[in-house]
Design a protein around this motif. Structure first.
Motif, PDB file in Angstrom:
ATOM      1  N   UNK A   1      20.188  55.307  67.144  1.00 45.77           N
ATOM      2  CA  UNK A   1      20.807  56.628  66.984  1.00 45.77           C
ATOM      3  C   UNK A   1      19.977  57.709  67.659  1.00 45.77           C
ATOM      4  N   UNK A   2      18.662  57.610  67.550  1.00 48.30           N
ATOM      5  CA  UNK A   2      17.784  58.606  68.180  1.00 48.30           C
ATOM      6  C   UNK A   2      17.842  58.499  69.696  1.00 48.30           C
ATOM      7  N   UNK A   3      17.864  57.301  70.216  1.00 43.64           N
ATOM      8  CA  UNK A   3      17.907  57.103  71.663  1.00 43.64           C
ATOM      9  C   UNK A   3      19.202  57.635  72.268  1.00 43.64           C
ATOM     10  N   UNK A   4      20.251  57.653  71.455  1.00 41.93           N
ATOM     11  CA  UNK A   4      21.548  58.131  71.938  1.00 41.93           C
ATOM     12  C   UNK A   4      21.605  59.651  72.091  1.00 41.93           C
ATOM     13  N   UNK A   5      20.645  60.370  71.506  1.00 38.39           N
ATOM     14  CA  UNK A   5      20.632  61.819  71.599  1.00 38.39           C
ATOM     15  C   UNK A   5      20.256  62.244  73.023  1.00 38.39           C
ATOM     16  N   UNK A   6      20.967  63.181  73.559  1.00 38.92           N
ATOM     17  CA  UNK A   6      20.680  63.672  74.911  1.00 38.92           C
ATOM     18  C   UNK A   6      19.288  64.291  74.952  1.00 38.92           C
ATOM     19  N   UNK A   7      18.489  63.844  75.892  1.00 34.13           N
ATOM     20  CA  UNK A   7      17.132  64.352  76.028  1.00 34.13           C
ATOM     21  C   UNK A   7      16.084  63.445  75.425  1.00 34.13           C
ATOM     22  N   UNK A   8      16.480  62.401  74.695  1.00 28.60           N
ATOM     23  CA  UNK A   8      15.529  61.428  74.148  1.00 28.60           C
ATOM     24  C   UNK A   8      15.441  60.255  75.117  1.00 28.60           C
TER      25      UNK A   8
ATOM     26  N   UNK B   1      -1.876  57.679  95.932  1.00 23.77           N
ATOM     27  CA  UNK B   1      -0.739  57.882  96.828  1.00 23.77           C
ATOM     28  C   UNK B   1       0.451  56.996  96.460  1.00 23.77           C
ATOM     29  N   UNK B   2       0.191  55.886  95.775  1.00 21.56           N
ATOM     30  CA  UNK B   2       1.247  54.965  95.357  1.00 21.56           C
ATOM     31  C   UNK B   2       1.824  55.331  93.992  1.00 21.56           C
ATOM     32  N   UNK B   3       1.344  56.423  93.433  1.00 22.23           N
ATOM     33  CA  UNK B   3       1.817  56.844  92.118  1.00 22.23           C
ATOM     34  C   UNK B   3       3.276  57.299  92.176  1.00 22.23           C
ATOM     35  N   UNK B   4       4.053  56.884  91.185  1.00 20.94           N
ATOM     36  CA  UNK B   4       5.455  57.300  91.109  1.00 20.94           C
ATOM     37  C   UNK B   4       5.542  58.727  90.569  1.00 20.94           C
ATOM     38  N   UNK B   5       6.617  59.410  90.903  1.00 13.98           N
ATOM     39  CA  UNK B   5       6.843  60.750  90.351  1.00 13.98           C
ATOM     40  C   UNK B   5       7.032  60.623  88.839  1.00 13.98           C
ATOM     41  N   UNK B   6       6.221  61.316  88.048  1.00  8.41           N
ATOM     42  CA  UNK B   6       6.324  61.140  86.596  1.00  8.41           C
ATOM     43  C   UNK B   6       7.587  61.777  86.028  1.00  8.41           C
ATOM     44  N   UNK B   7       8.041  61.241  84.920  1.00 10.93           N
ATOM     45  CA  UNK B   7       9.115  61.880  84.176  1.00 10.93           C
ATOM     46  C   UNK B   7       8.475  62.962  83.303  1.00 10.93           C
ATOM     47  N   UNK B   8       9.065  64.119  83.259  1.00 12.96           N
ATOM     48  CA  UNK B   8       8.451  65.250  82.558  1.00 12.96           C
ATOM     49  C   UNK B   8       8.888  65.237  81.097  1.00 12.96           C
ATOM     50  N   UNK B   9       8.235  64.321  80.373  1.00  7.15           N
ATOM     51  CA  UNK B   9       8.563  64.077  78.977  1.00  7.15           C
ATOM     52  C   UNK B   9       7.420  64.524  78.082  1.00  7.15           C
ATOM     53  N   UNK B  10       7.763  64.891  76.873  1.00 10.11           N
ATOM     54  CA  UNK B  10       6.788  65.303  75.872  1.00 10.11           C
ATOM     55  C   UNK B  10       6.830  64.334  74.697  1.00 10.11           C
TER      56      UNK B  10
ATOM     57  N   UNK C   1       8.312  57.733  66.807  1.00  9.14           N
ATOM     58  CA  UNK C   1       7.623  58.265  67.979  1.00  9.14           C
ATOM     59  C   UNK C   1       8.640  58.371  69.112  1.00  9.14           C
ATOM     60  N   UNK C   2       8.766  59.564  69.672  1.00 11.44           N
ATOM     61  CA  UNK C   2       9.778  59.833  70.682  1.00 11.44           C
ATOM     62  C   UNK C   2       9.140  60.356  71.960  1.00 11.44           C
ATOM     63  N   UNK C   3       9.830  60.132  73.077  1.00 12.95           N
ATOM     64  CA  UNK C   3       9.529  60.809  74.338  1.00 12.95           C
ATOM     65  C   UNK C   3      10.776  61.622  74.660  1.00 12.95           C
ATOM     66  N   UNK C   4      10.620  62.936  74.761  1.00  9.50           N
ATOM     67  CA  UNK C   4      11.780  63.812  74.927  1.00  9.50           C
ATOM     68  C   UNK C   4      11.607  64.710  76.153  1.00  9.50           C
ATOM     69  N   UNK C   5      12.717  65.131  76.689  1.00  5.46           N
ATOM     70  CA  UNK C   5      12.747  66.120  77.762  1.00  5.46           C
ATOM     71  C   UNK C   5      13.090  67.465  77.121  1.00  5.46           C
ATOM     72  N   UNK C   6      12.111  68.325  77.003  1.00  6.39           N
ATOM     73  CA  UNK C   6      12.313  69.593  76.304  1.00  6.39           C
ATOM     74  C   UNK C   6      13.286  70.524  77.036  1.00  6.39           C
ATOM     75  N   UNK C   7      13.525  70.251  78.299  1.00  3.99           N
ATOM     76  CA  UNK C   7      14.450  71.106  79.052  1.00  3.99           C
ATOM     77  C   UNK C   7      15.896  70.901  78.614  1.00  3.99           C
ATOM     78  N   UNK C   8      16.198  69.751  78.022  1.00 13.09           N
ATOM     79  CA  UNK C   8      17.601  69.469  77.658  1.00 13.09           C
ATOM     80  C   UNK C   8      17.791  69.110  76.188  1.00 13.09           C
ATOM     81  N   UNK C   9      16.728  68.836  75.469  1.00 10.92           N
ATOM     82  CA  UNK C   9      16.854  68.367  74.088  1.00 10.92           C
ATOM     83  C   UNK C   9      17.348  69.469  73.163  1.00 10.92           C
ATOM     84  N   UNK C  10      18.135  69.089  72.197  1.00 13.56           N
ATOM     85  CA  UNK C  10      18.530  69.971  71.106  1.00 13.56           C
ATOM     86  C   UNK C  10      17.803  69.477  69.858  1.00 13.56           C
TER      87      UNK C  10
END
Length: 457
Positions: free
Chosen positions: A411-418, A382-391, A431-440
């Protein structure tokens, strides 16, 4: 994927299925068999069910580390040899202690991390997630098949015959490893599949990861504890003999899988992971209590089992996905190592405690203990935070020193969605964590180095 990568995925998945099938087939039948062995007690029967989890948890990280030094296939073959020897020892044993020794040897053949590392050696970075998913699905296939096949084989050849069959399956897996699995050109450590010792303390301090580790521990605790008493419950209260229990388990497992799918889709695509997780935990605990109040009713028991295995399947798919989302980009392998260790310790503790409680307070005591463990899990979750939906995303890069690595990481971190990036110079990847909904992804691939080097010898 290339033909080589498909061959890698399917052959390693086959090895996984064969090994896990041997461990799962005895779950629905062992308690009744154990009661006929010399020297048995409820505690020792539960220990025999769960002991492989202790040896698996003990040896999986050391054998994975050893494979970084001497190669993957030698470690896999050594692990399968232990598995075969353990199966033979269990098959020949007429005492509960002998079976415990055999099961411990089966678990000592801990090759999970080594198989995943070999898969990483043999696949390109952009296809690694697909390969790992294929291997992961094999565990679910093995569990479902084992639940049905165990009672069928028990009717034909008995539990000792199941152990002999497991030994034969282990030999077949060795043949697949030698003759079908490709030989990698080289082996190296991969942070997304292997343990990084320097990261272990960070992983163990991450509260969100610890909640997930506790979750898989309790889930496996409940499953193994339940199977200490379920065969007795079905045979004595609902008059379903062990050899015919497959008739109950087969439709339940099929429908549980089908019912699971929409919940997983909602969790991932509609980003309701936390809500689905909490709901599944709650349902798991309530379904567990229906065993106590089934009142000798087979339909009530079947309904309870269906709800239980549906919730279990949802959690089995959701928890590792959450680990991958929560873990920092370059700590996924370490986080999964801690998660797997917790999983196998849950198997051991569930069998041992389940057997002890069953011996002291009977079936009702064992079931209530399991339900209480689920309640504890729910309170923590119940104390778990809402996860970020990253791949997770692995990008082949070229960086020769720390200065270049830092510049590339920025440079990679500056890309939108990373959301996170970590450059491993020694591996030649980021090794990256990305949001596939917004990444190019075209922006990411602009930083990629060509990957034309051969993967096999």
């Amino acid at each position: 994927m290339s033909p080589l990568e498909r061959r890698t995925a399917y052959s390693l998945a086959a090895i996984y299925i064969v090994r896990m099938l041997g461990l799962f087939m005895i779950l629905p039948v062992f308690t009744m068999y154990g009661a006929e062995l010399k020297g048995h007690t409820p505690l020792l029967i539960g220990l025999a069910l769960g002991i492989y989890g202790l040896s698996q948890a003990t040896f999986q990280i050391p054998l994975g580390t050893l494979s970084d030094r001497i190669g993957r296939k030698p470690v896999i073959l050594f692990a399968l040899t232990l598995f075969v020897i353990g199966s033979v020892v269990a098959a020949l044993s007429h005492t509960i202690v002998g079976v415990i020794v055999g099961r411990a040897l089966q678990g000592a053949g801990a090759m999970s991390s080594t198989v995943l590392a070999l898969a990483a050696d043999l696949t390109r970075e952009q296809h690694r997630t697909k390969i790992m998913a294929t291997i992961g699905v094999s565990i679910g296939i093995a569990f479902t098949t084992g639940m049905v096949l165990g009672p069928v084989l028990n009717a034909w050849i008995g539990v000792s015959g199941i152990f002999w069959s497991t030994a034969v399956l282990g030999l077949l897996a060795m043949g697949v490893a030698i003759g079908v699995v490709p030989n990698p050109r080289t082996h190296r450590h991969h942070r997304d599949t292997g343990i990084v010792a320097a990261s272990f303390a960070k992983v163990l301090k991450n509260r969100e990861l610890l909640r997930l580790d506790l979750g898989i521990f309790i889930m496996q605790f409940v499953l193994t504890s339940n199977f200490v008493v379920l065969p007795v419950l079905l045979a004595h209260m609902t008059h379903v003999p062990v050899n015919r229990s497959w008739e109950l388990y087969l439709p339940i497992m099929v429908f549980a899988f089908l019912l699971m799918i929409p919940f997983i889709i909602i969790a991932e695509q509609r980003r309701k992971m936390r809500q689905i997780l909490l709901g599944a935990i709650t349902v798991l605990g309530l379904a567990n209590l229906t065993y106590v109040y089934a009142d000798r009713s087979l339909p009530a028991m079947a309904a309870g089992l269906l709800v239980f295995f549906t919730a279990f399947s949802v959690l089995e798919a959701t928890l590792p996905s959450l680990v991958a989302k929560v873990a920092p980009a370059d700590q996924k392998g370490t986080a999964m190592g801690a998660y797997s260790t917790s999983q196998f310790l849950g198997v051991f503790t569930g069998g041992t405690v389940g057997g002890m409680v069953y011996g002291a307070w009977g079936i009702h005591g064992a079931i209530v203990t399991s339900a209480s463990a689920v309640l504890l899990w729910l309170l923590v979750a119940l104390r778990m935070a809402e996860p970020r939906y990253l791949s997770s995303y692995v990008l082949p890069i070229k960086a020769s020193d720390t200065q270049e690595a830092n510049a590339l990481q920025a440079a990679l971190t500056a890309i939108r969605g990373v959301a996170d990036a970590a450059v491993a110079v020694d591996e030649g990847v980021a090794y990256l964590k990305i949001d596939r909904a917004v990444i190019d992804e075209t922006e990411l691939r602009a930083f990629a180095r060509p990957t034309n080097e051969p993967l096999t010898e």
